[in-house]
Design an enzyme around this catalytic site. Sequence first.
Site, short mmCIF file in Angstrom:
data_model
loop_
_atom_site.label_atom_id
_atom_site.label_comp_id
_atom_site.label_asym_id
_atom_site.label_seq_id
_atom_site.Cartn_x
_atom_site.Cartn_y
_atom_site.Cartn_z
N HIS A 19 114.00 -22.21 80.11
CA HIS A 19 113.21 -21.98 78.89
C HIS A 19 113.31 -20.51 78.47
O HIS A 19 113.51 -20.21 77.30
CB HIS A 19 111.72 -22.31 79.13
N LYS A 43 99.29 -37.14 78.10
CA LYS A 43 100.29 -36.76 79.10
C LYS A 43 99.80 -35.53 79.85
O LYS A 43 100.13 -34.40 79.52
CB LYS A 43 101.61 -36.46 78.38
N ARG A 92 120.44 -29.68 77.46
CA ARG A 92 121.08 -29.41 78.75
C ARG A 92 122.30 -30.29 78.95
O ARG A 92 123.38 -29.82 79.19
CB ARG A 92 120.08 -29.67 79.90
N SER A 130 111.47 -28.41 84.52
CA SER A 130 110.11 -28.25 85.07
C SER A 130 109.87 -29.28 86.17
O SER A 130 109.22 -28.98 87.17
CB SER A 130 109.07 -28.44 83.96
P1 ADP Z 1 109.36 -31.56 76.55
O1 ADP Z 1 108.43 -32.26 77.48
O2 ADP Z 1 108.86 -31.42 75.16
O3 ADP Z 1 110.82 -31.99 76.61
P2 ADP Z 1 110.04 -29.25 78.14
O4 ADP Z 1 109.08 -28.17 78.46
O5 ADP Z 1 110.56 -30.05 79.28
O6 ADP Z 1 109.30 -30.06 77.03
O7 ADP Z 1 111.29 -28.64 77.35
C1 ADP Z 1 111.17 -28.02 76.11
C2 ADP Z 1 112.55 -27.87 75.49
O8 ADP Z 1 113.34 -27.00 76.29
C3 ADP Z 1 113.33 -29.16 75.36
O9 ADP Z 1 114.07 -29.12 74.16
C4 ADP Z 1 114.27 -29.13 76.55
O10 ADP Z 1 115.46 -29.85 76.31
C5 ADP Z 1 114.54 -27.64 76.64
N1 ADP Z 1 114.93 -27.22 77.99
C6 ADP Z 1 114.29 -27.47 79.15
N2 ADP Z 1 114.94 -26.94 80.21
C7 ADP Z 1 116.04 -26.32 79.69
C8 ADP Z 1 117.15 -25.59 80.26
N3 ADP Z 1 117.25 -25.42 81.57
N4 ADP Z 1 118.09 -25.10 79.41
C9 ADP Z 1 117.99 -25.32 78.08
N5 ADP Z 1 116.99 -26.00 77.48
C10 ADP Z 1 116.03 -26.49 78.27
#
Ligand code: ADP
Length: 160
Positions: A19, A43, A92, A130
């Site tokens: 992130h 959620k 990703r 995460s």
């Molecule tokens: P959500 O539950 O809305 O998917 P996340 O917090 O898991 O929220 O992720 C938010 C955004 O960041 C999403 O678009 C996800 O694809 C992106 N993201 C998460 N991890 C990575 C990473 N390692 N590299 C690039 N983008 C990421």
Amino acid sequence: MYNGLCVYPGSFDPVTLGHVDLIERASVLFPEVVVAVLNNPDKRGKFDVAQRLSMLERACRHLANVRIDSFGGLLVDYMRKQGAGIVLRGLRAVTDFESEFQMAQVNRQIAPEIETLFLMTSPHYAYISSSAVKQIASFGGDFSSLVPAVIIDDIRNAYR
Ligand code: ADP
């Protein structure tokens, strides 16, 4: 509609180095970036919204044009209230594509003036999520290379 404001929405439960990499790159591309934590009562995350905001604040302290916020309800309503025209999401792997594609189409349908832009993960962070962080932490493993150093103790404490 576009006023230079870009919104990066997500769960950030918790924020990872993947992130932060995206936020750093967005902060170079856009005059102002808002990282917006979705407050979704359906959620429940491992961390409550206040904890996620606090972790993001500390992880992004070095970025002057990045603001941390939270929102409930529809993303497009939040965007309109902020006067923001761009949603930023990360990709990703192909597995991210389908759900991101669907979400972007739905948002376009209900708010055609808002564009969704995607930044590709840096290969170095492609495997970080995460949920991986939480899984490793729950078994007492070393997750310290996956998250910003300033939030390591928050995660350790949550699993004590
Ligand atoms: P959500 O539950 O809305 O998917 P996340 O917090 O898991 O929220 O992720 C938010 C955004 O960041 C999403 O678009 C996800 O694809 C992106 N993201 C998460 N991890 C990575 C990473 N390692 N590299 C690039 N983008 C990421």
